[in-house]
Design a protein around this motif. Structure first.
Motif, PDB file in Angstrom:
ATOM      1  N   LYS A   1       0.837  -1.193   0.000  1.00 32.14           N
ATOM      2  CA  LYS A   1       0.000   0.000   0.000  1.00 32.14           C
ATOM      3  C   LYS A   1       0.869   1.240   0.000  1.00 32.14           C
ATOM      4  N   ARG A   2       0.216   2.379  -0.231  1.00 32.88           N
ATOM      5  CA  ARG A   2       0.899   3.675  -0.158  1.00 32.88           C
ATOM      6  C   ARG A   2       0.008   4.629   0.623  1.00 32.88           C
ATOM      7  N   ASN A   3       0.596   5.379   1.527  1.00 30.33           N
ATOM      8  CA  ASN A   3      -0.136   6.386   2.284  1.00 30.33           C
ATOM      9  C   ASN A   3       0.235   7.773   1.788  1.00 30.33           C
ATOM     10  N   CYS A   4      -0.767   8.605   1.543  1.00 29.05           N
ATOM     11  CA  CYS A   4      -0.516   9.970   1.103  1.00 29.05           C
ATOM     12  C   CYS A   4       0.268  10.717   2.170  1.00 29.05           C
ATOM     13  N   GLY A   5       1.299  11.410   1.752  1.00 22.50           N
ATOM     14  CA  GLY A   5       2.116  12.168   2.695  1.00 22.50           C
ATOM     15  C   GLY A   5       1.441  13.426   3.198  1.00 22.50           C
ATOM     16  N   HIS A   6       0.272  13.770   2.605  1.00 23.67           N
ATOM     17  CA  HIS A   6      -0.470  14.968   3.030  1.00 23.67           C
ATOM     18  C   HIS A   6      -1.627  14.621   3.961  1.00 23.67           C
ATOM     19  N   CYS A   7      -2.440  13.613   3.585  1.00 24.53           N
ATOM     20  CA  CYS A   7      -3.640  13.297   4.375  1.00 24.53           C
ATOM     21  C   CYS A   7      -3.661  11.869   4.898  1.00 24.53           C
ATOM     22  N   SER A   8      -2.628  11.076   4.585  1.00 28.24           N
ATOM     23  CA  SER A   8      -2.484   9.685   5.044  1.00 28.24           C
ATOM     24  C   SER A   8      -3.485   8.715   4.419  1.00 28.24           C
ATOM     25  N   ALA A   9      -4.272   9.151   3.445  1.00 29.07           N
ATOM     26  CA  ALA A   9      -5.218   8.254   2.782  1.00 29.07           C
ATOM     27  C   ALA A   9      -4.466   7.210   1.959  1.00 29.07           C
ATOM     28  N   THR A  10      -5.105   6.057   1.741  1.00 27.91           N
ATOM     29  CA  THR A  10      -4.471   4.974   0.982  1.00 27.91           C
ATOM     30  C   THR A  10      -4.998   4.856  -0.447  1.00 27.91           C
TER      31      THR A  10
ATOM     32  N   CYS B   1      -2.793  11.427  -4.769  1.00 30.27           N
ATOM     33  CA  CYS B   1      -3.822  10.956  -3.839  1.00 30.27           C
ATOM     34  C   CYS B   1      -5.204  11.289  -4.396  1.00 30.27           C
ATOM     35  N   ARG B   2      -6.072  10.298  -4.500  1.00 27.74           N
ATOM     36  CA  ARG B   2      -7.420  10.527  -4.997  1.00 27.74           C
ATOM     37  C   ARG B   2      -8.310  11.190  -3.955  1.00 27.74           C
ATOM     38  N   THR B   3      -7.921  11.107  -2.699  1.00 25.02           N
ATOM     39  CA  THR B   3      -8.733  11.685  -1.618  1.00 25.02           C
ATOM     40  C   THR B   3      -8.553  13.195  -1.530  1.00 25.02           C
ATOM     41  N   CYS B   4      -7.306  13.659  -1.462  1.00 28.84           N
ATOM     42  CA  CYS B   4      -7.058  15.101  -1.353  1.00 28.84           C
ATOM     43  C   CYS B   4      -6.630  15.728  -2.669  1.00 28.84           C
ATOM     44  N   GLY B   5      -6.323  14.903  -3.651  1.00 30.74           N
ATOM     45  CA  GLY B   5      -5.948  15.404  -4.973  1.00 30.74           C
ATOM     46  C   GLY B   5      -4.522  15.898  -5.092  1.00 30.74           C
ATOM     47  N   LYS B   6      -3.705  15.751  -4.053  1.00 27.82           N
ATOM     48  CA  LYS B   6      -2.343  16.263  -4.084  1.00 27.82           C
ATOM     49  C   LYS B   6      -1.354  15.188  -4.539  1.00 27.82           C
ATOM     50  N   TYR B   7      -0.241  15.666  -5.086  1.00 28.26           N
ATOM     51  CA  TYR B   7       0.829  14.774  -5.501  1.00 28.26           C
ATOM     52  C   TYR B   7       1.812  14.588  -4.346  1.00 28.26           C
ATOM     53  N   PHE B   8       2.444  13.435  -4.308  1.00 28.69           N
ATOM     54  CA  PHE B   8       3.381  13.162  -3.213  1.00 28.69           C
ATOM     55  C   PHE B   8       4.372  12.089  -3.654  1.00 28.69           C
ATOM     56  N   ASN B   9       5.403  11.932  -2.856  1.00 27.11           N
ATOM     57  CA  ASN B   9       6.333  10.822  -3.012  1.00 27.11           C
ATOM     58  C   ASN B   9       6.783  10.376  -1.629  1.00 27.11           C
ATOM     59  N   VAL B  10       7.757   9.494  -1.568  1.00 28.29           N
ATOM     60  CA  VAL B  10       8.159   8.931  -0.281  1.00 28.29           C
ATOM     61  C   VAL B  10       8.795   9.971   0.636  1.00 28.29           C
ATOM     62  N   ARG B  11       9.244  11.079   0.084  1.00 28.36           N
ATOM     63  CA  ARG B  11       9.862  12.131   0.890  1.00 28.36           C
ATOM     64  C   ARG B  11       8.823  13.016   1.591  1.00 28.36           C
TER      65      ARG B  11
END
Length: 325
Positions: free
Chosen positions: A46-55, A70-80
């Motif tokens: 799995k992957r957790n959004c670095g902004h809202c923690s959604a999966t 992230c489909r929940t908050c719409g933001k882009y993220f990576n492992v950092r």
């Protein structure tokens, strides 16, 4: 979401260390480092959004502006994102090597050494190391209380009055003048240490530290300092250092004092100075390294990486005046 295959772990006995050669075989490049860090932080399925923690996340086709969305908050993220890696352009395999250096050098490693090893500026190495220190408090958990036989002692960290330039001398005497007190407790059975920078060594402060970190009914060993007297709900025995007494039956503080000796060897031989502003991070570094010594080195690295969520430390925040508003 396609399930990712977990990379092969290092085949080592848990009591063995990890050589530099073995580390480079496990993490030969940044791509491998990224897979390992993603697996440690998020898990391998799995992957957790670095902004809202959604999966509910997806991988972007081009990898831009970031690898995931992230489909929940719409933001882009990576492992950092959301970790102490956020905002850094230093390669991820270099981060793992820096963690390795900090966990395997008992007296610490200087930012000059890391700067030379990684080929980055000393300023970047210094910032890098403070971010890693924020995640080195890995064993035991903060909520864990010591029990059984526990040694408690305080020490003072700072330069000697006689070594200061004449314009910076306080001229208030010797001993702890101009130094910062640190209180510590050592669990005799496990060898774990908890330590905290404090402002004063009065009874309220010392008793508060013990109540927070040691379970009631435990056996407490201290020196003869008056501030330790009157402990409630604990068995308390002390030794009188001023009278040349260092062991009395089971009572002694030799274990925690050995830890202080290691910290001060790091102060004198490695760092040469630990500013009061950042002292709490240096203390966390030494306690974290001490408490993880019995664990396989690769597992130590994994624990630090797994502990780095929500530890973002921007450079501006690191260098700002602690009293500024």
């Amino acid at each position: 979401m396609k399930k990712r295959r977990k990379p092969k772990a290092p085949g080592q006995n848990t009591r063995m260390g990890l050589t530099v050669k073995q580390l480079f075989e496990i993490i030969p490049d940044e791509a491998t480092a990224e897979k390992w860090i993603e697996g440690i932080i998020w898990g391998w399925d799995k992957r957790n959004c670095g902004h809202c923690s959604a999966t509910d996340t997806v991988e972007t086709k081009s990898g831009k502006p970031m690898k995931y969305r992230c489909r929940t908050c719409g933001k882009y993220f990576n492992v950092r994102t959301g970790t102490f890696l956020q905002g850094t352009h230093i390669a991820l395999d270099d981060w793992i090597y820096a963690i390795y250096l900090m966990m395997t050098n008992l007296k610490g490693v200087s930012s000059m050494k890391v700067h030379r090893e990684l080929g980055i500026t000393q300023k970047s190495a210094w910032h890098m190391m403070h971010r890693i220190r924020n995640s080195m408090d890995v064993v035991p958990p903060n909520t864990f209380q010591f029990s059984g036989e526990v040694e408690v002692d305080e020490t003072y960290i700072g330069g000697k009055e006689g070594n200061r330039h004449s314009s910076k001398k306080l001229r208030l005497g010797r001993g702890p003048v101009g130094k910062k007190p640190v209180i510590g407790a050592r669990d005799r059975e496990s060898g774990y240490v908890k330590a905290k920078v404090i402002d004063r060594t009065d009874r309220k402060t010392l008793h508060g530290f013990i109540n927070e970190n040691v379970a009631i009914k435990s056996q407490i060993y201290t020196d003869e300092a008056h501030a330790y007297k009157g402990l409630i709900d604990y068995e308390h025995k002390s030794v009188s250092h001023s009278a040349g007494e260092y062991v009395k039956d089971q009572a002694s503080t030799n274990g925690i004092e050995s830890f202080w000796a290691m910290v001060k060897r790091g102060y004198v031989g490695t760092y040469h100075k630990m500013s009061f502003k950042h002292l709490h991070r240096y203390v966390q570094e030494f306690t974290g390294r001490n408490n993880a010594r019995k664990i396989n080195t690769w597992v130590q690295i994994m624990l630090v990486i797994g502990n780095m969520a929500n530890t973002h430390l921007p450079y501006k925040e690191l260098i700002k005046d602690p009293v500024a508003k």
